[in-house]
Design an enzyme around this catalytic site. Structure first.
Site, mmCIF file in Angstrom:
data_model
loop_
_atom_site.group_PDB
_atom_site.id
_atom_site.type_symbol
_atom_site.label_atom_id
_atom_site.label_comp_id
_atom_site.label_asym_id
_atom_site.label_seq_id
_atom_site.Cartn_x
_atom_site.Cartn_y
_atom_site.Cartn_z
ATOM 1 N N HIS A 1 -6.463 3.086 0.727
ATOM 2 C CA HIS A 1 -6.131 3.329 2.137
ATOM 3 C C HIS A 1 -6.876 4.631 2.436
ATOM 4 O O HIS A 1 -6.582 5.667 1.821
ATOM 5 C CB HIS A 1 -4.607 3.466 2.292
ATOM 6 N N CYS B 1 0.663 3.310 3.209
ATOM 7 C CA CYS B 1 1.371 2.666 4.325
ATOM 8 C C CYS B 1 2.869 2.913 4.186
ATOM 9 O O CYS B 1 3.559 3.162 5.184
ATOM 10 C CB CYS B 1 1.076 1.166 4.361
ATOM 11 N N CYS C 1 0.843 -1.195 0.000
ATOM 12 C CA CYS C 1 0.000 0.000 0.000
ATOM 13 C C CYS C 1 0.882 1.251 0.000
ATOM 14 O O CYS C 1 1.733 1.427 0.885
ATOM 15 C CB CYS C 1 -0.911 -0.005 1.221
ATOM 16 N N HIS D 1 -8.524 8.032 3.146
ATOM 17 C CA HIS D 1 -7.926 9.357 3.285
ATOM 18 C C HIS D 1 -9.003 10.416 3.088
ATOM 19 O O HIS D 1 -9.965 10.206 2.348
ATOM 20 C CB HIS D 1 -6.786 9.567 2.287
ATOM 21 N N ASP E 1 -0.951 16.488 -1.364
ATOM 22 C CA ASP E 1 -1.262 15.616 -2.496
ATOM 23 C C ASP E 1 -0.233 15.866 -3.604
ATOM 24 O O ASP E 1 0.100 17.013 -3.910
ATOM 25 C CB ASP E 1 -2.681 15.900 -3.009
ATOM 26 N N HIS F 1 -9.493 14.192 1.716
ATOM 27 C CA HIS F 1 -8.908 15.306 0.981
ATOM 28 C C HIS F 1 -9.324 16.609 1.655
ATOM 29 O O HIS F 1 -10.488 16.781 2.022
ATOM 30 C CB HIS F 1 -9.438 15.358 -0.461
#
Ligand code: AMP
Ligand code: ZN
Length: 105
Positions: A94, A7, A4, A96, A30, A98
């Site tokens: 995973h 990760c 990932c 998240h 990002d 934004h």
């Protein structure tokens, strides 16, 4: 999870700079910003998406992290987005959140 990308970022494998970090999450920029400011709040624990999140504490801590990092960065107005599932545009599996602020690109 070993394959990932988030990760790996959390693990420090890419030397990604964290804008903010606490016990539960890291926040970084990002790589492909869709607004003047585009941050990602990412739980340290691997959870695939919101559909797999059943930890009430983590859920609340993630939202509080949004509040804390925006306050720290002086971001007063912002949008939060959580893409859940491939059809909704989720690319990294995973969880998240934004944070988007300023002009959209
Ligand atoms: P989503 O489409 O909601 O899964 O969002 C994934 C986001 O992760 C996209 O906006 C990507 O630009 C961003 N992203 C992918 N790889 C990285 C990376 N190595 N560092 C920072 N952001 C990334
Ligand atoms: Zn992960």
């Amino acid at each position: 999870m070993s394959d990932c990308i988030f990760c790996k970022i959390i693990n420090g494998d890419f030397g990604t700079e964290f804008v903010y970090e606490n016990e539960y999450a890291v926040v970084f920029k990002d790589i492909n910003p869709k607004a003047d400011i585009h941050l990602l709040v990412v739980p340290k624990k691997h959870v695939e998406s919101l559909n797999e999140l059943d930890d009430e504490v983590l859920l609340s801590k993630l939202m509080l992290t949004v509040k804390d990092v925006t306050k720290k960065e002086g971001i007063k107005s912002y949008r939060t987005v959580i893409n859940t599932g491939k059809e909704a545009g989720q690319e990294v599996f995973h969880l998240h959140i934004h944070i988007l602020a300023g002009k959209m690109k």
